[in-house]
Structure formats: structure tokens, C-alpha cells
Design a protein around this motif. Structure first.
Motif, PDB file in Angstrom:
ATOM      1  N   ASP A 163     -14.035 -10.513  -4.075  1.00  0.00           N
ATOM      2  CA  ASP A 163     -14.719  -9.543  -5.207  1.00  0.00           C
ATOM      3  C   ASP A 163     -13.832 -10.213  -6.358  1.00  0.00           C
ATOM      4  O   ASP A 163     -13.364 -10.784  -6.541  1.00  0.00           O
ATOM      5  CB  ASP A 163     -13.732  -7.885  -4.202  1.00  0.00           C
TER       6      ASP A 163
ATOM      7  N   ASP B 201     -11.355  -8.550  -8.327  1.00  0.00           N
ATOM      8  CA  ASP B 201      -9.616  -9.290  -8.900  1.00  0.00           C
ATOM      9  C   ASP B 201     -10.145 -10.951  -7.796  1.00  0.00           C
ATOM     10  O   ASP B 201      -8.240 -11.145  -8.091  1.00  0.00           O
ATOM     11  CB  ASP B 201      -9.260  -7.877  -8.815  1.00  0.00           C
TER      12      ASP B 201
ATOM     13  N   ALA C 118       1.264  -5.381  -4.660  1.00  0.00           N
ATOM     14  CA  ALA C 118      -0.077  -5.213  -4.672  1.00  0.00           C
ATOM     15  C   ALA C 118      -0.806  -6.356  -5.286  1.00  0.00           C
ATOM     16  O   ALA C 118      -2.236  -6.679  -5.008  1.00  0.00           O
ATOM     17  CB  ALA C 118      -0.959  -3.831  -5.025  1.00  0.00           C
ATOM     18  N   SER C 119      -0.507  -7.416  -6.227  1.00  0.00           N
ATOM     19  CA  SER C 119      -1.135  -7.681  -7.230  1.00  0.00           C
ATOM     20  C   SER C 119      -0.237  -8.948  -6.169  1.00  0.00           C
ATOM     21  O   SER C 119      -0.236 -10.065  -6.742  1.00  0.00           O
ATOM     22  CB  SER C 119      -1.012  -8.016  -8.722  1.00  0.00           C
TER      23      SER C 119
ATOM     24  N   ASP D 205      -2.020  -8.545   0.119  1.00  0.00           N
ATOM     25  CA  ASP D 205      -3.118  -8.514  -0.868  1.00  0.00           C
ATOM     26  C   ASP D 205      -3.504  -8.067  -1.570  1.00  0.00           C
ATOM     27  O   ASP D 205      -4.901  -8.209  -2.497  1.00  0.00           O
ATOM     28  CB  ASP D 205      -4.231  -9.834   0.572  1.00  0.00           C
ATOM     29  N   GLY D 206      -3.044  -6.655  -1.256  1.00  0.00           N
ATOM     30  CA  GLY D 206      -3.063  -5.606  -2.593  1.00  0.00           C
ATOM     31  C   GLY D 206      -4.350  -4.652  -1.530  1.00  0.00           C
ATOM     32  O   GLY D 206      -4.119  -3.466  -2.677  1.00  0.00           O
ATOM     33  N   LYS D 207      -4.728  -4.895  -0.612  1.00  0.00           N
ATOM     34  CA  LYS D 207      -5.554  -3.871  -0.173  1.00  0.00           C
ATOM     35  C   LYS D 207      -5.575  -3.322   0.992  1.00  0.00           C
ATOM     36  O   LYS D 207      -6.276  -3.606   1.848  1.00  0.00           O
ATOM     37  CB  LYS D 207      -7.506  -4.755  -0.007  1.00  0.00           C
ATOM     38  N   GLY D 208      -4.186  -3.274   1.558  1.00  0.00           N
ATOM     39  CA  GLY D 208      -3.467  -3.537   3.094  1.00  0.00           C
ATOM     40  C   GLY D 208      -3.386  -5.002   4.088  1.00  0.00           C
ATOM     41  O   GLY D 208      -3.627  -4.922   5.066  1.00  0.00           O
TER      42      GLY D 208
ATOM     43  N   PRO E 117     -13.469  -7.782   2.212  1.00  0.00           N
ATOM     44  CA  PRO E 117     -13.412  -6.861   4.190  1.00  0.00           C
ATOM     45  C   PRO E 117     -14.535  -7.786   4.144  1.00  0.00           C
ATOM     46  O   PRO E 117     -15.752  -7.735   4.403  1.00  0.00           O
ATOM     47  CB  PRO E 117     -13.798  -5.594   3.746  1.00  0.00           C
TER      48      PRO E 117
ATOM     49  N   SER F  30      -7.194  -5.948   5.921  1.00  0.00           N
ATOM     50  CA  SER F  30      -7.200  -4.492   6.504  1.00  0.00           C
ATOM     51  C   SER F  30      -8.342  -4.235   8.175  1.00  0.00           C
ATOM     52  O   SER F  30      -7.090  -2.957   8.580  1.00  0.00           O
ATOM     53  CB  SER F  30      -7.376  -3.687   5.588  1.00  0.00           C
TER      54      SER F  30
ATOM     55  N   GLY G 184      -9.709 -10.941  -5.549  1.00  0.00           N
ATOM     56  CA  GLY G 184      -8.805 -10.987  -3.509  1.00  0.00           C
ATOM     57  C   GLY G 184     -10.657 -11.082  -2.667  1.00  0.00           C
ATOM     58  O   GLY G 184     -11.609 -10.892  -3.508  1.00  0.00           O
TER      59      GLY G 184
ATOM     60  N   THR H  13       1.202  -1.318   0.021  1.00  0.00           N
ATOM     61  CA  THR H  13      -0.085  -0.403  -0.280  1.00  0.00           C
ATOM     62  C   THR H  13       0.851   1.804   0.496  1.00  0.00           C
ATOM     63  O   THR H  13       2.268   1.146  -0.332  1.00  0.00           O
ATOM     64  CB  THR H  13      -0.840  -0.388   1.014  1.00  0.00           C
TER      65      THR H  13
END
Length: 795
Positions: A300, A302, A358-359, A248-251, A307, A401, A304, A206
Motif C-alpha cells: 500500500d 506507506d 505501528a510503524s 506491521d501497524g495494521k493488526g 490484505p 490481520s 505495508g 493497535t
């Protein structure tokens, strides 16, 4: 009365609940159904794999590019630069370069092992362990340049390059260092007593410009702020080691563990025993990190995980209690002076490769693998991975995250390497030498590679979507292609009908893409080993449909089936169920156990009368039928020495009967239980089987007292007599004076009640003047009571 508690304890001990098997008659064919991972797991896989959802499909194409006869015993680290692979030896300081399917020594760096590799624009960064451990740069021409080392660091387990800065995860003092291009370094995190080694290190993926580290000893996932040199714990796992991390690219981050005490002893963890189905898109759960349950979550767009919402705290220690634990003195007094003067410079460095991180690092230069010794170096599992444990297994956690933790994977393996590829995680494991693929929601687990090595020690992504894997004990490097094998087969274990069977039909449920193909063949035999020469040849390959296809193999006891799968245009068929119908001839049932105990009441008849005789015999038995037929039972009786059996009960559906022995004379008898499979068979083919009890005594008559004499001497009464029983042993003798409750125990004349005839003598205490009633009570082994009384008068 002493006998009663003993009898009750015997009854309790023998009160076994014997469940009747579900009706499945011999005239109704039996069926084998394979639909779970465990069902298929006993078979042989040749280019095929089965997932935890019980789906059998083609495995991925695999090529060996650095075979075991050329590679070091341990390939501990891998890194890819385009089509070129770099492999680090775990037994010396050699870095190998693999191009066009050929491996050659590329460079030798100081140290006893290559612990990690990171591809950079101008070559490769190498972290080493042992003597002269440190971080080294190897140029594209193979020239070695020392980047950094310091006293007290014996292992550099992971390296992360961000701009002009390099971060090193080290041991055995559990520290993370920030290294400048000129080799100057400072400590940005120290674990102190919490860990000896920082086993893995990755960017958080991030714009926060943070690092994530995994430790040994305490099994911590730690978030580190390099600029402020502060930290906080995101997860305190039950397992002792965090072996690998992937953002995971999302925090959030995926974290794998490698606790040697949780490894299946044979290196082959238990497969899934049932299919739980896929999680619904609306399902959201968040089990505790310290529990082994797998959680399900919606993915989601992509791939991942979404939350988690409204989930309870999972026990992960994310409260920032250790925020300041990483502050430490500089490695050298002048480190602070040599640090970047401009904070923006350091901040900008953290942006390097952020998109790739991130990926999950699939396309970037960083691949995070286990930084853990495999042969003779410090750490918790050695090359053998430690002793077998409780099979709870190691885990892959997802830390969101928001700090919530889900368990995506838990099996009795050690996880040595972790890589995210598309919508799944790839796990390099030991001690079976397997690569697992795990969906990001944790729903589906599949073993996609099984090697002859003990460990998959490293994974590295390649630009074409394939993944390189390095093995240890025995060492090799292979390529896992991003496409299914063109063809593969699955051969079942030898299925045992227990008797010679007539084979009926076989049905395969499969999803077959256009142009792909699934065929099935069978063979049979009468010995357990399928390759025995007496087995039949394989039948012709038959394309599968949803029809019931006759099995073209001779009758026999054992049957084996083989599925052959062929892909088309990169699409594999998927087999979900195999059903085989067969029939064996009717076999006689058996009565496997028969127990009889005396009781004062019928079975389930309530509490026995404390003074009542044991007139009932509770008969319990256990029937079995190899055809799994429903059974009914009958009970026969005869006196020992007689030839004729008399039926006293019939059509018993439950394996229990209470017999009132007062319906017969005292004596020695035998009982016979007869099991019949007639509920499941026509009358002319029904069969029976039985079991005869040991001789049992029926005694409902009380013992007899005789020759009772009383002599007075100074107020004391001396009483003598004999007691006899026609059938069973005399067990107790008591007397009472002017009372019906205050009984005094008397021993027989020889000191032991061991016969059906006993004599006794006892003397009372001094009696007061007047008339007194003396009562004697005796009992036999079945609780029958006999009494005698005498009246004496003391002057």
C-alpha cells in the motif's frame, strides 16, 4: 527362453537418453552473461551488494563504533537513545554505552548475560539471564535498581514497557509476566508443554492493547490479551523457534524463525539462480505457512502489505483453540490485590508507544531482537548454530490481520534480529554474519552487510535513519548508514573459456543516476588464479554505456572483469547485466561413451519375439564438443584383424543406431563411431573424433546337435548327444516328449554350460506303450536355436 529376459534387462539398463547440445558453433562467438544473483555471487564484493533480482549496486555505508578488540565476544542486545547506543554483553552482565564513536562500561547488572535492552525516558531496562536473572532499571547515571525477579525464571528474553507496566518474556518455563512499577508481578501467559522459552514479545501495534509472543520448541506466534489473561495461536510454524516479531501497524505481524537444523552448513545459503521479475500490482497469492514458496502481494501507499483476499487457509493455527491456555495462578498470592484497581488505567497503559509500534518500532523505544542464547546457555542452536540441515532455510512470515500467512523470505540462515525500516525488513542472521534487506512484498532480497563475525545478534534503529548492529563470535557494534557507500567495486571470478580465447566485446546494462558513475576494467591470464604474476595488468577504467566495447586484454584462457560504482547525492548506480563475447579456435569433438547390446528387434522396434534370435545390435553413444558445436555421427565396421573400415551408417543426428548383423557373416567385429562438427563449421575447418568398440561377436547360426543316441530300458529312454556352436557359447539344453511346449531343462555332462561344445545325457520317465517323439532343443548366447528329434517305440 532364459537368455531373452537377461538381454532385455541389459538393453533397459543402457537405454540412456543422450541429449544433443544446442548448436553453438566455434565460428560463432560464445558469450558469458551475468544477470542473476548466482552469476554475481561467485565474485568479490567491496562496498557493493547484489539482490535476488540480480541487481548489483553500492552497499550502505558502514562504520564500526565498537571494534572486536574492545567489545565482548557476544554483543547480544542493542538499544538507542538519541545518538547514544547501549550494548548488552552476552557473556557477562555488562551494559556498554557508546557515544561519539567511543564505548565505555556503563553498568553491571546481576546475571551471566544481558538478554535484552529497552530504552525508557529515565534510563534503560535490562533483562538478564543466568543466576539472579530478572528485570533491572539502569538510570542515566548508571545506577542499577532491581525491578523484578522470581524463582524459576532463568532468562528474561524480552521486555516491553507500556505506561507504568512492564511485560517480561521468560524461560525456561515459557511464561510472560506483567510487572507493576512497585515490582509486583503476575503471570498473564504460560505456554505449558508447548514451549520452554518465550523468545520475543512486542505490542500488537493497535488499539486492541494486545501482546504478540514467539516461542521455542513448537514455533508458535501467540496473541495475548494481558487484561483477560487469554491467548490464541496465530501461527504454528514448521520451524521450531520464532525468534523475532515486528508489528506491521495494521493488526498483522512479521515473524522470523531460527531453526538450527535448517541452516546452510557453510553459513552461505544458495543465491537465487534466476530472475523471476517483480510482482505486478494486481498479483495476490497466499501460500501456506508451512511451505517454502515466496508469495507476492501488492504494497500500500506507506509500504505495508495489502490484505490478502480469497486466499485458502494456510495451516496457521488461528482458530483460538488455545484461548484459555495462558490462564495461570498468580506468581504471588497477593498479586491480584496489587494489580491496577482501575481497568481503565491498565487499558491506558497499553496505548503507550502505540504510534511508534505501528510503524514497526523504527522511531520508538522498543527494538525486538532474538532472545536466544549464543554461548553455552539453554536453547536450540549454540554459538555454532547447530549442524547443517536440508538447506530449506528459515523464514520470515507475514501474518495479516485476517490471519492469512505469506512467506517473504526463506534461506539457509538463522534469523537473530528483525527490524522494519521504510518499505523493507532488515534481518540479522547467522551463521555467515550477514544483514539482509527484504522488500515487504518478498520480491527482492539483498545481503547488505557481510561481517567477519558468525552472527548478527541485534539490530537497533537510530533517529537519523541509520541502524546499529551487534555481532557475536566475534563481537562488535557497527552502524549501517541510511545512504549508499560513496564508492565500491565488484570483481568477477576468473571466467574460464577452457582454451585460449580471443576476447571480443563487453557490454554492461546499468541505470546510472545523474552524476553517478560506473566504469569497467578487465585482465586476463592462462592460470586459474587471477593474482598470479603471469596475468596481465588491469586495463584502463572505461565508463560503461550500452555500446559493445572492445575488451582491451590479451588473449588467454581466463578473463576477469571489475566494475567500479560511484554514487552521487545518495543515489547508487544499478547494474543488471554484464555480457562478454569471446571466441576460441575449433576443437575436435569426442565420443565419450559407446555401448552395444544384442536385441531381438531394432531400438524402439517393439517387443521382441520370444523365440527370435538376437540378430540386432543396438548401438548407443555420447558425443561432446568443447565448442558446443552441433554434431553428426557415422558408424564404421571391420572384422577383427582387418585394416579397412566399411561405413554402414552416416549423417546420424541422434546418438543411436540399430545394426542388423544378418548383413554380415558370423565372426568377431569392431564398430567405430565418428563424431563430426561439420554442421557448425566450414568444411575446411570441420574436425572429427571417434571411439572404437570392444570386439563383438556376430552369431546368427544355430548350434548343431550330433551323435544323438537313444536306449530303452523298461519303458525309460536314455538319450545322449553332443552340441557345438561355431562362434558363441552353448547356453541351454532342453528336451520334450510328445510336446512342443513342455520343455525339461538338461544340464551338460560336466554340470555347467560354459563352452561352445557340450555333451549331455538324460533319462526320461517311464513311457507308455506305443511310439513317442523325443525332441532336443539347444540355444546359444544369441538366441539361435538348434533342434534334433528321435522316435522310440515302447513294446
Amino acid at each position: 527362453m532364459p537368455m531373452k529376459p537377461l538381454a532385455q534387462s541389459i538393453i533397459a539398463a543402457l537405454s540412456l537418453v543422450v541429449a544433443l547440445v544446442a548448436p553453438l558453433s566455434a565460428v560463432t562467438p560464445a558469450e558469458w552473461v551475468h544477470s542473476t544473483e548466482a552469476d554475481f555471487a561467485a565474485g568479490e564484493f567491496d562496498g557493493t551488494v547484489v539482490s535476488s533480482l540480480g541487481q548489483l549496486r553500492l552497499g550502505r555505508q558502514t562504520d564500526i563504533v565498537f571494534p572486536v578488540d574492545e567489545a565482548p565476544a557476544v554483543v547480544f542486545a542493542l538499544s538507542a537513545a538519541g545518538e547514544t547506543l547501549y550494548a548488552g554483553s552476552g557473556v557477562d552482565g555488562v551494559v556498554w554505552r557508546i557515544e561519539d564513536g567511543k564505548a565505555a562500561e556503563f553498568a553491571t547488572v546481576p546475571g551471566s548475560m544481558v538478554a535484552c535492552l529497552v530504552t525508557v525516558d529515565d534510563g534503560v531496562l535490562v533483562g538478564t539471564g543466568g543466576e539472579e536473572a530478572g528485570a533491572y532499571h539502569v538510570g542515566k547515571d548508571g545506577a542499577v535498581r532491581k525491578l523484578w525477579s522470581t524463582e524459576g525464571v532463568e532468562y528474561v528474553w524480552a521486555l516491553v514497557r507500556q505506561g507504568d507496566l512492564t511485560y517480561a518474556a521468560t524461560g525456561p518455563k515459557g511464561a510472560v509476566y506483567e510487572i507493576q512499577a512497585n515490582g509486583k508481578a503476575r503471570t498473564i501467559y504460560e505456554a505449558g508443554d508447548l514451549a520452554k522459552n518465550i523468545l520475543c514479545l512486542v505490542p500488537d501495534g493497535t488499539d486492541r492493547r494486545l501482546l504478540l509472543a514467539g516461542t521455542d520448541v513448537s514455533g508458535l506466534v501467540v496473541e495475548i490479551d494481558p487484561k483477560r489473561r487469554t491467548s490464541r495461536v496465530l501461527l504454528d510454524a514448521d520451524e521450531s523457534e520464532i525468534s523475532a516479531l515486528v508489528p506491521d501497524g495494521k493488526g498483522g505481524v512479521y515473524a522470523a524463525t531460527s531453526d538450527a537444523s535448517l541452516v546452510a552448513e557453510d553459513g552461505d545459503p544458495e543465491p537465487a539462480q534466476q530472475n523471476a521479475g517483480r510482482s505486478a500490482a494486481t498479483a495476490t497469492t497466499a501460500p501456506a505457512a508451512k511451505e517454502s514458496e515466496e508469495a507476492e502481494d501488492e504494497g500500500d501507499e506507506d509500504g505495508g502489505p495489502a490484505p490478502e483476499e480469497d486466499a485458502e487457509d494456510n495451516g496457521a493455527k488461528a482458530d483460538g483453540a488455545k484461548d484459555d491456555a495462558a490462564k495461570a495462578d498468580d506468581v504471588e498470592a497477593d498479586d491480584a490485590e496489587d494489580a491496577p484497581a482501575d481497568e481503565d488505567e491498565a487499558d491506558a497503559a497499553a496505548d503507550t508507544d502505540a504510534e511508534d509500534s505501528a510503524s514497526g518500532g523504527l522511531n520508538g523505544p522498543i527494538i525486538q531482537v532474538l532472545r536466544k542464547p549464543l554461548t553455552g546457555t539453554p536453547g536450540r542452536g549454540g554459538a555454532d548454530g547447530g549442524a547443517g540441515g536440508d538447506a530449506a532455510g528459515n523464514a520470515v512470515y507475514h501474518i495479516g490481520s485476517d490471519g492469512m500467512v505469506r512467506t517473504l523470505f526463506r534461506r539457509g540462515v538463522m534469523i537473530f534480529a528483525l527490524l522494519r525500516q521504510d518499505n523493507r525488513l532488515l534481518l540479522g542472521t547467522g551463521n555467515g554474519g550477514d544483514v539482509y534487506a527484504v522488500s515487504l512484498d518478498g520480491d527482492e532480497i539483498a545481503r547488505v552487510v557481510r561481517t567477519e563475525a558468525r552472527q548478527i545478534a541485534a539490530l537497533a534503529p537510530r533517529p537519523d535513519g541509520s541502524v546499529a548492529f551487534g555481532t557475536a563470535n566475534r563481537g562488535a557494534v557497527g552502524i549501517l548508514r541510511n545512504a549508499p557507500a560513496e564508492k565500491g567495486a565488484f570483481t568477477s571470478s576468473a571466467l574460464d573459456a577452457a582454451q585460449r580465447a580471443a576476447w571480443g566485446t563487453l557490454r554492461v546494462a546499468a541505470s546510472v543516476p545523474p552524476g553517478a558513475k560506473v566504469t569497467v576494467a578487465t585482465r586476463s591470464g592462462n592460470v586459474a588464479k587471477p593474482d598470479d604474476a603471469t596475468w596481465s595488468s588491469w586495463s584502463a577504467e572505461t565508463p560503461v554505456t550500452r555500446d559493445f566495447r572492445p575488451i582491451a586484454s590479451p588473449a588467454g584462457r581466463f578473463l576477469q572483469y571489475r566494475l567500479t560504482l560511484a554514487a552521487k547525492d545518495g543515489a547508487s548506480p544499478v547494474v543488471t547485466d554484464v555480457g562478454i563475447i569471446y571466441q576460441v579456435g575449433n576443437l575436435a569433438p569426442t565420443v565419450q561413451a559407446l555401448g552395444i547390446v544384442p536385441s531381438a528387434v531394432p531400438a524402439n522396434g517393439g517387443a521382441p519375439d520370444a523365440e527370435g534370435p538376437l540378430a540386432w545390435r543396438v548401438v548407443r553413444f555420447q558425443g561432446a564438443d568443447q565448442n558446443e558445436d552441433a554434431l553428426v555421427y557415422a558408424l564404421d565396421l571391420r572384422e577383427v584383424g582387418e585394416d579397412t573400415w566399411v561405413r554402414i551408417a552416416k549423417d546420424l543426428e541422434q546418438p543411436q543406431y540399430s545394426w542388423d548383423t544378418r548383413t554380415v557373416s558370423d565372426g568377431i567385429y569392431e564398430l567405430r563411431v565418428v563424431a563430426s562438427d561439420r554442421p557448425a563449421n566450414p568444411p575446411q575447418t570441420a574436425l572429427t573424433g571417434g571411439r572404437i568398440s570392444e570386439p563383438l561377436t556376430v552369431d546368427n547360426s544355430p548350434p548343431v546337435l550330433s551323435k544323438l543316441t537313444v536306449k530303452l530300458d523298461g519303458g525309460k529312454a536314455t538319450v545322449s548327444g553332443t552340441v557345438s556352436d561355431a562362434t558363441s557359447r552353448v547356453t541351454t539344453i532342453h528336451y520334450a516328449v510328445d510336446s512342443q511346449t513342455e520343455w525339461v531343462t538338461v544340464l551338460p555332462a560336466d554340470g555347467i554350460a560354459d563352452s561352445n561344445r557340450e555333451s549331455f545325457t538324460f533319462t526320461t520317465d517311464a513311457l507308455p506303450k506305443g511310439a513317442h517323439r523325443l525332441a532336443v532343443r539347444v540355444s546359444d548366447a544369441f538366441g539361435n536355436l538348434g533342434y534334433a528329434t528321435a522316435t522310440v517305440k515302447v513294446e
